[in-house]
Design an enzyme around this catalytic site. Structure first.
Site, PDB file in Angstrom:
ATOM      1  N   SER A 108      -9.585   2.504   2.641  1.00  0.00           N
ATOM      2  CA  SER A 108      -8.562   3.150   1.851  1.00  0.00           C
ATOM      3  C   SER A 108      -7.578   2.179   1.195  1.00  0.00           C
ATOM      4  O   SER A 108      -6.909   2.563   0.245  1.00  0.00           O
ATOM      5  CB  SER A 108      -7.744   4.099   2.743  1.00  0.00           C
ATOM      6  N   SER A 128     -10.368   0.275   6.893  1.00  0.00           N
ATOM      7  CA  SER A 128      -9.639   0.324   5.622  1.00  0.00           C
ATOM      8  C   SER A 128      -9.037  -0.981   5.141  1.00  0.00           C
ATOM      9  O   SER A 128      -8.530  -1.037   4.027  1.00  0.00           O
ATOM     10  CB  SER A 128      -8.531   1.389   5.693  1.00  0.00           C
ATOM     11  N   LYS A 134       0.845  -1.198   0.000  1.00  0.00           N
ATOM     12  CA  LYS A 134       0.000   0.000   0.000  1.00  0.00           C
ATOM     13  C   LYS A 134       0.880   1.246   0.000  1.00  0.00           C
ATOM     14  O   LYS A 134       1.859   1.313   0.749  1.00  0.00           O
ATOM     15  CB  LYS A 134      -0.907  -0.026   1.237  1.00  0.00           C
TER      16      LYS A 134
END
Lengths: 448, 448
Positions: free
Chosen positions: B148, B172, B78
């Site tokens: 996210s 997330s 990420k």
């Protein structure tokens, strides 16, 4: 106040003078620059200090910040804390000697927004770990500042700046404060945002600061929390001061116990003293704290350990990582759970005995000679892992007569540590102010 | 296994084949590169992907890493997680579009040391905050991935890589896992070192990961914890599965409750089911979590908010900071103390009812259409603030027939969330493996 003595102002005093236009932002910064230039060649508190840059920062504040609790107040920033306009080495010079972050750490950005003048970066041990030097004790340059926030403790203790950021994972704020003389404040875990402060052991890393007055400790806390009343005012009642009984007296020099006893005797006349037997499990927190540091630090520095050349990390840090990689996961979980139980135990003691703060030693000894300096944070690590606020201040001095190894008479600070309730920093600071007015002193460092 | 199907291997399967020299490190990476190149133009899971660099990383591992639990396994990272050899934008392109950190985050360094091939950086919303896109749901490109950790969820759900790092501060990891189909794992708070992972709200930020098998969740956990048995094996006893009663059913679509009910019916024959009334205080944790996010995020982004030009942060993030600066300190402390009480309450429920895990919804709805996508993490934020491990996996699919606004038939994953005891990730993964064998399915994304 004599212009020669501007460096003796507290941050609160200076900010008030500046607000009332009795003191100029640049003028005050210049006075501190002069102090630094006179003292730094011996004290070596600063990893990065450039007078021109400090002046430029002061001029910028003068022109661009019209109000702010710290308007015109120069601050020091421990060099594990990131700054956009100054190098940030994390004390790891072979790896990051030239590193320039793209941003300010949260605490620096908030301080700048409140008008602080970033004076420079203060010396830290490598990644806030274990080793001494190059900073020396302003009260005796042959002695240690303690570590790791050594530069910030020396800079505030030696009147270079009235405020400086530090951090504590074991005893890295309180012990240097005890050695160098300023007030040291480690807040409740997590209440000051650590974004931009390099991790060591994240479950223990506390951002805190140094000052020479509780009002200043509160002032910077106000900027970080956004609460303009944080730490201000008087305690809501006559303080109840706890003292632990049953310490192993061999853990500290006699003078440390005498200092604590003197504080107690002095307070006996004006406050309610409460004696509480120190539970063994509480002192055992020191070892659990070390377990967390070992396990977590090993992972924090995985990049530097595995991917950088061997000379990148010091041998001390490599040993810490290697050792920490060997700590079994089960042992780590045990330490976390012991810490959780310890927090409940301590909260229970505060409640059961209706105590506002406990007073304890802040360090186990007087400032050590540089060649003897070791980290023995047995009065710090237990509070660090318990996540409670602690404040150290000086209550007196000890004068050492000349000896063959120490040719001059030296006067060293000695003091106490205040331990507050978890998340009750506001109240702890109120009680600390009450104690400050009765016990604390500011020791001026020696002249050379 | 057909060479065309190499992308369907789990990390554990691939690592075993590579160890037995049935599969080459570069060969496997090439197969995944081909998968990415075929799918990425629609899915847009990657913020940074360069086939040549991925190949180079595979060749480096082949030559330089002789053993390691992840040897030859490509992973996604990420893009709030720092990497020394790839840009790290934190999803904040106007500010950090060209940023190249000097180091790998702890988790990346540990994965590399174990032989992982860093494939690229996956799309994150700006600083892991609130907004959708550009990644789309691999099961229907008109639908959201949730956020996210959108790129990592899409990349693993779409078989680009078998493992990817994500992070969760609200919902997330778990919610994107629910939307995109892979397994999502948020560990107990703090057990995976977050050094090099950008903060959002530090008291809530959890590093975790995505996989398509519990064995793989465990495998990466082993690398991060250094415990080669982490998450392996079977539960020590027949699992006792808790279900909460008293949910407000309006909080989720009927299909979500039907999915949970189906899991329960299926387990009723083989496990002990325990019903526990959901305490109101537990659901209220969702609001406390938001309070912590608001207060802490405001300070995390102080630099970007105060010192960067207004176009640096998105309006959404500026609003979050402005709002968070207005949260009173007292309210923040209340939320922290409520969270502490909530943790004790939940621990008490586990103990009182002798439950191993609770099963709950993982998201409140099926994957939303992109233009409707909003963040409503009411089945996530409460566990995030309670610091307990959670795992989401798919248990079935829902087929939606064509409509005027959706011309094709689409098959969407739907699943459940497993909530374990604090710090009992090892045991939670064991029970999850038991549940996986009875309930879980891997849904292949649609072909275009």
């Amino acid at each position: 106040m004599a212009r020669d003595d501007l460096h003796k102002l507290t941050a609160s005093e200076a900010a008030a003078l500046i607000r009332r236009k009795k003191l100029g932002v640049v003028e005050y910064t210049e006075a501190l620059i002069a102090r630094i230039e006179a003292r730094e060649p011996v004290v070596r508190a600063w990893q990065h200090f450039a007078a021109e840059q400090a002046r430029a920062n002061a001029r910028w504040v003068e022109r661009n910040v019209t109000e702010g609790a710290l308007r015109g107040v120069p601050i020091g920033v421990k060099d594990i804390i990131e700054t956009k306009d100054m190098p940030t080495t994390y004390g790891a010079l072979p790896l990051y000697g030239e590193h320039r972050p793209k941003w300010d750490a949260s605490c620096v950005a908030l301080a700048r927004q409140a008008g602080a003048v970033v004076m420079g970066k203060t010396v830290t041990s490598e990644f806030a770990g274990y080793y001494t030097g190059p900073s020396v004790n302003p009260h005796d340059p042959t002695r240690s500042t303690a570590f790791s926030s050594m530069g910030s403790a020396a800079a505030v203790g030696d009147f270079h700046v009235p405020l400086a950021f530090g951090s504590q994972t074991g005893g890295s704020i309180i012990r240097p404060a005890a050695f160098c003389g300023p007030i040291g404040y480690m807040p409740s875990y997590g209440i000051f945002n650590t974004t931009g402060v390099h991790n060591l052991a994240p479950s223990l890393d506390h951002l805190g600061h140094f000052a020479r007055a509780i009002d200043d400790v509160a002032l910077l806390g106000q900027v970080l929390t956004g609460d303009g009343r944080f730490g201000m005012g008087a305690p809501g009642r006559a303080p109840r001061i706890g003292f632990f009984t049953g310490w192993d007296k061999r853990q500290a020099q006699p003078v440390i116990w005498e200092t604590l006893e003197a504080a107690r005797a002095s307070l006996g006349k004006v406050a309610r003293i409460v004696e509480v037997k120190l539970p063994k499990a509480l002192f055992a927190m020191n070892d659990h704290c070390l377990t967390l540091i070992r396990y977590e630090a090993a992972r924090t520095f995985a990049h530097e350990y595995f991917q950088e050349k061997p000379g990148g990390l010091s041998n001390t840090m490599r040993d810490l990582v290697r050792d920490g990689l060997g700590v079994p996961r089960a042992r780590y979980l045990e330490a976390i759970e012991a810490a959780q139980a310890g927090r409940a135990l301590l909260a229970g003691l505060f409640k059961e005995h209706d105590v506002d703060v406990f007073l304890t030693p802040s360090a186990e000894c007087l400032p050590q000679l540089l060649e003897e300096a070791i980290s023995r944070s047995v009065f710090n690590r237990l509070w660090t892992i318990l996540h409670v606020p602690t404040i150290a201040f000086t209550t007196g001095t000890v004068t050492l007569k000349p000896t063959p190894t120490q040719p001059k008479t030296v006067t060293l600070p000695v003091g106490i540590q205040i331990v507050g309730r978890s998340l009750r920093d506001h109240e702890t600071l109120q009680v600390s102010r009450w104690l400050e007015s009765r016990l604390a002193c500011v020791v001026e460092p020696m002249n050379w």
